[in-house]
Design a protein around this motif. Sequence first.
Motif, PDB file in Angstrom:
ATOM      1  N   ALA A 291     -32.279 -88.063  59.842  1.00 33.55           N
ATOM      2  CA  ALA A 291     -32.463 -86.624  59.602  1.00 33.55           C
ATOM      3  C   ALA A 291     -32.958 -85.927  60.866  1.00 33.55           C
ATOM      4  O   ALA A 291     -32.513 -84.818  61.194  1.00 33.55           O
ATOM      5  N   ALA A 292     -33.862 -86.568  61.598  1.00 35.08           N
ATOM      6  CA  ALA A 292     -34.356 -85.990  62.853  1.00 35.08           C
ATOM      7  C   ALA A 292     -33.235 -85.885  63.885  1.00 35.08           C
ATOM      8  O   ALA A 292     -33.168 -84.908  64.651  1.00 35.08           O
ATOM      9  N   CYS A 293     -32.354 -86.869  63.894  1.00 35.34           N
ATOM     10  CA  CYS A 293     -31.205 -86.831  64.800  1.00 35.34           C
ATOM     11  C   CYS A 293     -30.314 -85.640  64.482  1.00 35.34           C
ATOM     12  O   CYS A 293     -29.837 -84.940  65.384  1.00 35.34           O
ATOM     13  N   GLU A 294     -30.110 -85.365  63.201  1.00 38.80           N
ATOM     14  CA  GLU A 294     -29.310 -84.207  62.802  1.00 38.80           C
ATOM     15  C   GLU A 294     -30.039 -82.901  63.111  1.00 38.80           C
ATOM     16  O   GLU A 294     -29.417 -81.913  63.504  1.00 38.80           O
ATOM     17  N   ARG A 295     -31.366 -82.884  62.955  1.00 37.59           N
ATOM     18  CA  ARG A 295     -32.144 -81.700  63.304  1.00 37.59           C
ATOM     19  C   ARG A 295     -31.962 -81.375  64.791  1.00 37.59           C
ATOM     20  O   ARG A 295     -31.755 -80.223  65.172  1.00 37.59           O
ATOM     21  N   GLY A 296     -32.038 -82.405  65.622  1.00 40.66           N
ATOM     22  CA  GLY A 296     -31.827 -82.199  67.045  1.00 40.66           C
ATOM     23  C   GLY A 296     -30.426 -81.723  67.361  1.00 40.66           C
ATOM     24  O   GLY A 296     -30.230 -80.877  68.245  1.00 40.66           O
ATOM     25  N   TYR A 297     -29.463 -82.235  66.616  1.00 40.29           N
ATOM     26  CA  TYR A 297     -28.078 -81.861  66.882  1.00 40.29           C
ATOM     27  C   TYR A 297     -27.788 -80.428  66.463  1.00 40.29           C
ATOM     28  O   TYR A 297     -27.056 -79.710  67.144  1.00 40.29           O
ATOM     29  N   LEU A 298     -28.368 -80.002  65.341  1.00 42.23           N
ATOM     30  CA  LEU A 298     -28.186 -78.610  64.911  1.00 42.23           C
ATOM     31  C   LEU A 298     -28.817 -77.658  65.926  1.00 42.23           C
ATOM     32  O   LEU A 298     -28.221 -76.622  66.272  1.00 42.23           O
ATOM     33  N   ALA A 299     -29.996 -78.005  66.419  1.00 41.93           N
ATOM     34  CA  ALA A 299     -30.659 -77.170  67.424  1.00 41.93           C
ATOM     35  C   ALA A 299     -29.843 -77.134  68.715  1.00 41.93           C
ATOM     36  O   ALA A 299     -29.715 -76.092  69.361  1.00 41.93           O
ATOM     37  N   TYR A 300     -29.279 -78.277  69.088  1.00 43.77           N
ATOM     38  CA  TYR A 300     -28.407 -78.342  70.267  1.00 43.77           C
ATOM     39  C   TYR A 300     -27.188 -77.436  70.088  1.00 43.77           C
ATOM     40  O   TYR A 300     -26.822 -76.670  70.987  1.00 43.77           O
ATOM     41  N   ALA A 301     -26.553 -77.512  68.917  1.00 41.71           N
ATOM     42  CA  ALA A 301     -25.352 -76.709  68.659  1.00 41.71           C
ATOM     43  C   ALA A 301     -25.666 -75.219  68.728  1.00 41.71           C
ATOM     44  O   ALA A 301     -24.899 -74.429  69.300  1.00 41.71           O
ATOM     45  N   ALA A 302     -26.811 -74.818  68.154  1.00 41.13           N
ATOM     46  CA  ALA A 302     -27.193 -73.410  68.190  1.00 41.13           C
ATOM     47  C   ALA A 302     -27.430 -72.937  69.618  1.00 41.13           C
ATOM     48  O   ALA A 302     -27.067 -71.819  69.987  1.00 41.13           O
ATOM     49  N   THR A 303     -28.014 -73.798  70.426  1.00 40.42           N
ATOM     50  CA  THR A 303     -28.251 -73.463  71.831  1.00 40.42           C
ATOM     51  C   THR A 303     -26.941 -73.378  72.596  1.00 40.42           C
ATOM     52  O   THR A 303     -26.700 -72.428  73.355  1.00 40.42           O
ATOM     53  N   LEU A 304     -26.071 -74.352  72.386  1.00 37.92           N
ATOM     54  CA  LEU A 304     -24.802 -74.419  73.101  1.00 37.92           C
ATOM     55  C   LEU A 304     -23.935 -73.202  72.816  1.00 37.92           C
ATOM     56  O   LEU A 304     -23.305 -72.647  73.720  1.00 37.92           O
ATOM     57  N   HIS A 305     -23.939 -72.752  71.569  1.00 39.41           N
ATOM     58  CA  HIS A 305     -23.101 -71.617  71.172  1.00 39.41           C
ATOM     59  C   HIS A 305     -23.797 -70.266  71.369  1.00 39.41           C
ATOM     60  O   HIS A 305     -23.225 -69.230  71.023  1.00 39.41           O
ATOM     61  N   GLY A 306     -25.008 -70.282  71.902  1.00 30.46           N
ATOM     62  CA  GLY A 306     -25.696 -69.030  72.175  1.00 30.46           C
ATOM     63  C   GLY A 306     -26.225 -68.326  70.947  1.00 30.46           C
ATOM     64  O   GLY A 306     -26.508 -67.119  70.993  1.00 30.46           O
ATOM     65  N   VAL A 307     -26.363 -69.042  69.833  1.00 24.68           N
ATOM     66  CA  VAL A 307     -26.927 -68.434  68.631  1.00 24.68           C
ATOM     67  C   VAL A 307     -28.410 -68.143  68.862  1.00 24.68           C
ATOM     68  O   VAL A 307     -28.903 -67.048  68.593  1.00 24.68           O
ATOM     69  N   ARG A 308     -29.110 -69.152  69.374  1.00 28.27           N
ATOM     70  CA  ARG A 308     -30.523 -69.015  69.726  1.00 28.27           C
ATOM     71  C   ARG A 308     -30.894 -70.193  70.605  1.00 28.27           C
ATOM     72  O   ARG A 308     -30.371 -71.309  70.404  1.00 28.27           O
ATOM     73  N   ASP A 309     -31.776 -69.981  71.554  1.00 27.73           N
ATOM     74  CA  ASP A 309     -32.205 -71.062  72.432  1.00 27.73           C
ATOM     75  C   ASP A 309     -33.181 -71.968  71.675  1.00 27.73           C
ATOM     76  O   ASP A 309     -34.345 -71.602  71.450  1.00 27.73           O
ATOM     77  N   ARG A 310     -32.677 -73.136  71.283  1.00 27.65           N
ATOM     78  CA  ARG A 310     -33.488 -74.110  70.552  1.00 27.65           C
ATOM     79  C   ARG A 310     -33.522 -75.436  71.304  1.00 27.65           C
ATOM     80  O   ARG A 310     -33.647 -76.505  70.702  1.00 27.65           O
ATOM     81  N   ALA A 311     -33.422 -75.366  72.624  1.00 26.87           N
ATOM     82  CA  ALA A 311     -33.360 -76.582  73.438  1.00 26.87           C
ATOM     83  C   ALA A 311     -34.618 -77.426  73.274  1.00 26.87           C
ATOM     84  O   ALA A 311     -34.538 -78.661  73.156  1.00 26.87           O
ATOM     85  N   ASP A 312     -35.785 -76.798  73.261  1.00 35.00           N
ATOM     86  CA  ASP A 312     -37.030 -77.558  73.102  1.00 35.00           C
ATOM     87  C   ASP A 312     -37.073 -78.259  71.746  1.00 35.00           C
ATOM     88  O   ASP A 312     -37.513 -79.412  71.636  1.00 35.00           O
ATOM     89  N   GLU A 313     -36.621 -77.552  70.725  1.00 33.52           N
ATOM     90  CA  GLU A 313     -36.565 -78.160  69.384  1.00 33.52           C
ATOM     91  C   GLU A 313     -35.605 -79.343  69.364  1.00 33.52           C
ATOM     92  O   GLU A 313     -35.899 -80.380  68.750  1.00 33.52           O
ATOM     93  N   ALA A 314     -34.471 -79.206  70.044  1.00 33.62           N
ATOM     94  CA  ALA A 314     -33.497 -80.290  70.089  1.00 33.62           C
ATOM     95  C   ALA A 314     -34.099 -81.531  70.743  1.00 33.62           C
ATOM     96  O   ALA A 314     -33.973 -82.652  70.229  1.00 33.62           O
ATOM     97  N   ARG A 315     -34.759 -81.338  71.871  1.00 32.81           N
ATOM     98  CA  ARG A 315     -35.359 -82.480  72.576  1.00 32.81           C
ATOM     99  C   ARG A 315     -36.450 -83.135  71.738  1.00 32.81           C
ATOM    100  O   ARG A 315     -36.539 -84.368  71.654  1.00 32.81           O
ATOM    101  N   ALA A 316     -37.287 -82.315  71.110  1.00 30.98           N
ATOM    102  CA  ALA A 316     -38.375 -82.851  70.301  1.00 30.98           C
ATOM    103  C   ALA A 316     -37.841 -83.642  69.107  1.00 30.98           C
ATOM    104  O   ALA A 316     -38.348 -84.728  68.781  1.00 30.98           O
ATOM    105  N   ALA A 317     -36.807 -83.116  68.462  1.00 25.18           N
ATOM    106  CA  ALA A 317     -36.252 -83.789  67.283  1.00 25.18           C
ATOM    107  C   ALA A 317     -35.605 -85.114  67.659  1.00 25.18           C
ATOM    108  O   ALA A 317     -35.777 -86.123  66.961  1.00 25.18           O
ATOM    109  N   LEU A 318     -34.865 -85.141  68.755  1.00 30.19           N
ATOM    110  CA  LEU A 318     -34.258 -86.406  69.179  1.00 30.19           C
ATOM    111  C   LEU A 318     -35.325 -87.385  69.641  1.00 30.19           C
ATOM    112  O   LEU A 318     -35.164 -88.605  69.502  1.00 30.19           O
TER     113      LEU A 318
END
Length: 258
Positions: A89-116
């Motif tokens: 689940a944490a891996c998916e949390r990181g991936y969703l945050a990564y996807a949002a950052t990549l697509h410019g929805v919202r910068d969630r890079a820190d959340e992605a790193r923390a979740a992974l």
Amino acid sequence: MAHTAMSGAGTTEGDDPLQTAVWRLRSRACWTDAAALLAPTAGDPPVAVQRAALLIERCLYTETGWAEAEDALRAAEAVAQADDDRGAAACERGYLAYAATLHGVRDRADEARAALGRAAALLGPSSPGRALLDFRRGLLAQYLADTPQAARAAYRRAHAAATAQGDTLLMSFTWRHLAGLALREGELAEARHGFAESLRLREELGYLVGTAPALAALADAEPEPEASRLRAEAQRLFRLLGGVPTWLAAHLVPHPAA
């Protein structure tokens, strides 16, 4: 543009008929329908994570459905108890945050790193989910941190683990991303080999939604006229699936390797 990977359940003869049906829908870009098949058993932690992963993949390919993916992920996090389930689940949390950052929805890079990072602490070295985690850590290194050496190391770990586990779908992603790094460094022969292997595996699996990106990637490493032929086939599949993945449109323009 990077796109998603998760376990290729349902891709081999003898798999659970439900997983086979989910795979067929997923491979044709019908993520919502695939997730609906899993809804009756989504109280089971691994199923809940798989359902969330399908909807997150939809986000990455279509740039839509963010709220539905978030809801499914929260449900998966709520039922997860064992370390492997919490790590997945944490891996998916990181991936969703990564996807949002990549697509410019919202910068969630820190959340992605923390979740992974949480996923890495929960998933042991021999956990089946470790290969996917390593791949996604490579994505963050390449696309968010612009550290290709770290990305390559992570992709290689993921590739070795996917090969050992027989996860053909994940191997198609690791081949593709290792080839992309090789192309970036001007190693055309290595890039062509990796892109060709990725395409071969996706065609064998019937992973239709991933075949157009694989064709376009190989076209970038080929001279004319082969590059144009591959790009035209990618364009055909892209139209067949209604313009999915959305980010591929910008890649379907002529820019073959020298």
